[in-house]
Design an enzyme around this catalytic site. Structure first.
Site, PDB file in Angstrom:
ATOM      1  N   GLU A 107       0.665  -1.117   0.087  1.00 35.26           N
ATOM      2  CA  GLU A 107      -0.007   0.214  -0.128  1.00 35.26           C
ATOM      3  C   GLU A 107       0.678   1.279   0.039  1.00 35.26           C
ATOM      4  OE1 GLU A 107      -3.011  -0.134   3.205  1.00 35.26           O
ATOM      5  OE2 GLU A 107      -4.103  -1.958   1.927  1.00 35.26           O
ATOM      6  N   GLU A 119      -5.595  -8.358  -0.165  1.00 39.62           N
ATOM      7  CA  GLU A 119      -6.472  -8.124   0.718  1.00 39.62           C
ATOM      8  C   GLU A 119      -7.964  -7.843   0.341  1.00 39.62           C
ATOM      9  OE1 GLU A 119      -4.912  -4.915   3.468  1.00 39.62           O
ATOM     10  OE2 GLU A 119      -3.065  -5.498   3.126  1.00 39.62           O
TER      11      GLU A 119
END
Length: 511
Positions: free
Chosen positions: A173, A292
């Site tokens: 991320e 995710e």
């Protein structure tokens, strides 16, 4: 009454079921590791501190690959802190989750745990505060047999044989301002390219996942993927996707239709990958690692829980985002699995986040029991039953109105056919909150000869769509026999209760 027709033709397939699609995620966050998978002194712990009650549920659930050790945690993590004698490992501050990390559990422990759980390791590296040198050193430590500094250190630390880790995430991320070491797309793309090159010089057999957008709502979504892949297309094998969904303001109809948004997200990333491939005249195919995904009430975390954790000061493994999953949540989780499977020609890896305690299908209590949440069941059945070819379905369904997505099919389905075993597995959700669904299954080139199993997850007798499994009621929500399956000379009709997810397995013959 909701009505639907599902057409399945033997000759119309999407591709082979990718077994890595049924992955999970263990992060050093909250109680996922400590008092989750690892709790020395617990009555069910083995000699290594692994909770055998949790291991038993993990094996039943059936994840095939587990991503580790993060997540946001990895962007400030020194992997060297988690190897060597446990008594000599340093205690660190984890800025990602404002906690104290003891490093009692590290790489060796996780590899040993993964072997017990019968899962493949997917290792994430720190490209937030670290870079090329630390990444290639970790690959050497994990995968090189012997005769070099890092491989011989692994051997001195008790692992004579290489770990043989094939899947690696190039950070986490890093498009997000919240991330330690946040970078622009150009900064990350160049770093990912050079790190990938260095890692593959150590072990050419590894597969690498570049960081994609943290969610579809990021202002850089699309341009981030395009820039990163323009730099690193030839060096990486996958680009990641992350997405979390929640029921907002009691809008259950839109929440139940979030699989539509997941479909659109995946289609957008595929389009970007293929645009870069065409522009760069590349011959290899980069695919997707959706590493995710889950249901998560992130507004509650952002507005309440995060502030409470910070106010409490630096602690070891505090409770973080231990959401309780309802029947409604579980049906939505089932539709997310549908979305991933019907994109299985391009989504080759997926990891439900996370495995234990932290927004997880499995819960455990310190010195207490472990149990299945409602969301455990769709994953457990699909990971076991989805085999062979993913079928290209044609679904004609009654529509339901939603605020977010307009009119949406009330029946959502995916199916697989395993020619070797002669089994057709159908996974189907009825999104309607009020109406049962009548579903006709139209088979071409296949003939149903019997029903091997038929189970449904739906609202229990209490009539409450918020019903959930808890410490005090661990079996309040579960699968039960689906009685509404009619098979007449090869014709199949299903009757599905409102707000339900079902898994039906047929014996089929060519015909």
């Amino acid at each position: 009454m909701t009505n639907a027709r599902i057409t399945i033709d033997r000759d119309f397939t999407i591709g082979e079921v990718p077994r890595r699609l049924f992955g999970s995620f263990v992060e050093h966050m909250g109680r996922c590791v400590y008092t989750g998978i690892y709790e020395p002194g617990h009555p069910a712990a083995d000699a290594r501190g692994f909770r055998t009650d949790v291991l038993e549920l993990v094996r039943e659930m059936g994840p095939t690959v587990v991503r580790y050790p993060g997540g946001n945690f990895v962007s400030g993590y020194r992997w060297e802190d988690g190897v060597g004698p446990a008594a000599d490992r340093p205690v660190r501050m984890d800025g990602a989750w404002h906690t104290i990390e003891t490093n009692a559990f590290g790489l060796h422990e996780f590899v040993d745990w993964a072997r017990e759980a019968e899962v493949e390791v997917m290792e994430a590296i720190n490209l937030g505060t670290r870079g090329v040198e630390e990444a290639r050193s970790l690959v050497e430590y994990a995968n090189h047999p012997s005769g070099t500094y890092w491989s011989d250190l692994r051997r001195r630390n008790g692992a004579a044989d290489p770990f043989g880790i094939k899947l690696w995430c190039l950070g986490n991320e890093l498009d997000g301002p919240w991330q330690i070491g946040h970078k622009t797309a150009h900064e990350y793309g160049r770093l990912a390219q050079e790190t990938a090159k260095a890692m593959k010089l150590v072990d050419p057999s590894i597969e690498l996942v570049a960081v994609g957008s943290s969610n579809r709502g990021m202002p850089t979504f699309g341009t981030w993927e395009h820039t990163v892949l323009t730099h690193a297309y030839d060096e990486v094998d996958y680009i990641s996707m992350h997405a979390y969904y929640r029921e907002a303001d009691g809008d259950a109809a839109s929440f139940l239709a979030e699989g539509v948004e997941m479909d659109a997200f995946i289609d957008g990333v595929i389009a970007t990958i293929d645009a870069v491939k065409a522009a760069g005249k590349h011959t290899k195919q980069v695919d997707i690692s959706f590493d995710e995904w889950n249901v998560w009430d992130f507004d509650r975390f952002n507005n309440e829980e995060e502030a409470a954790v910070a106010a409490a000061g630096w602690r070891e493994h505090p409770r973080l985002i231990e959401d309780t999953y309802t029947v409604t949540d579980a049906v939505v989780v089932g539709t997310f699995l549908h979305s991933l499977l019907r994109h299985g020609d391009r989504v080759k890896i997926a990891n439900q986040a996370q495995l234990v305690n932290v927004i997880a299908p499995i819960r455990s209590e310190e010195d207490g029991p472990a149990w299945r949440q409602a969301s455990f069941w769709p994953f457990a059945r699909m990971s076991r039953m989805a085999r062979g070819q993913i079928m290209r379905l044609a679904v004609s369904s009654s529509k339901g109105a939603t605020k977010q997505y307009g009119d949406v099919d009330e029946v959502d389905a995916v199916a697989t056919w395993d020619e070797q075993s002669g089994r057709l597995a159908l996974f189907v959700a009825n999104r309607s909150l009020t109406s049962d669904a009548t579903v006709d299954l139209d088979l071409h080139g296949l003939r149903a000869t019997g029903v091997r199993s038929a189970e449904v997850l739906t609202i229990p007798d209490s009539g409450d769509r918020h019903s959930a499994n808890t410490l005090d009621a661990q079996d309040a929500v579960g699968l039960r026999k689906l009685d509404g399956v009619a098979l007449d000379d090869g014709a199949v009709r299903l009757t599905l209760p409102a707000l339900s997810w079902s898994a039906i397995e047929f014996d089929v013959a060519r015909g």
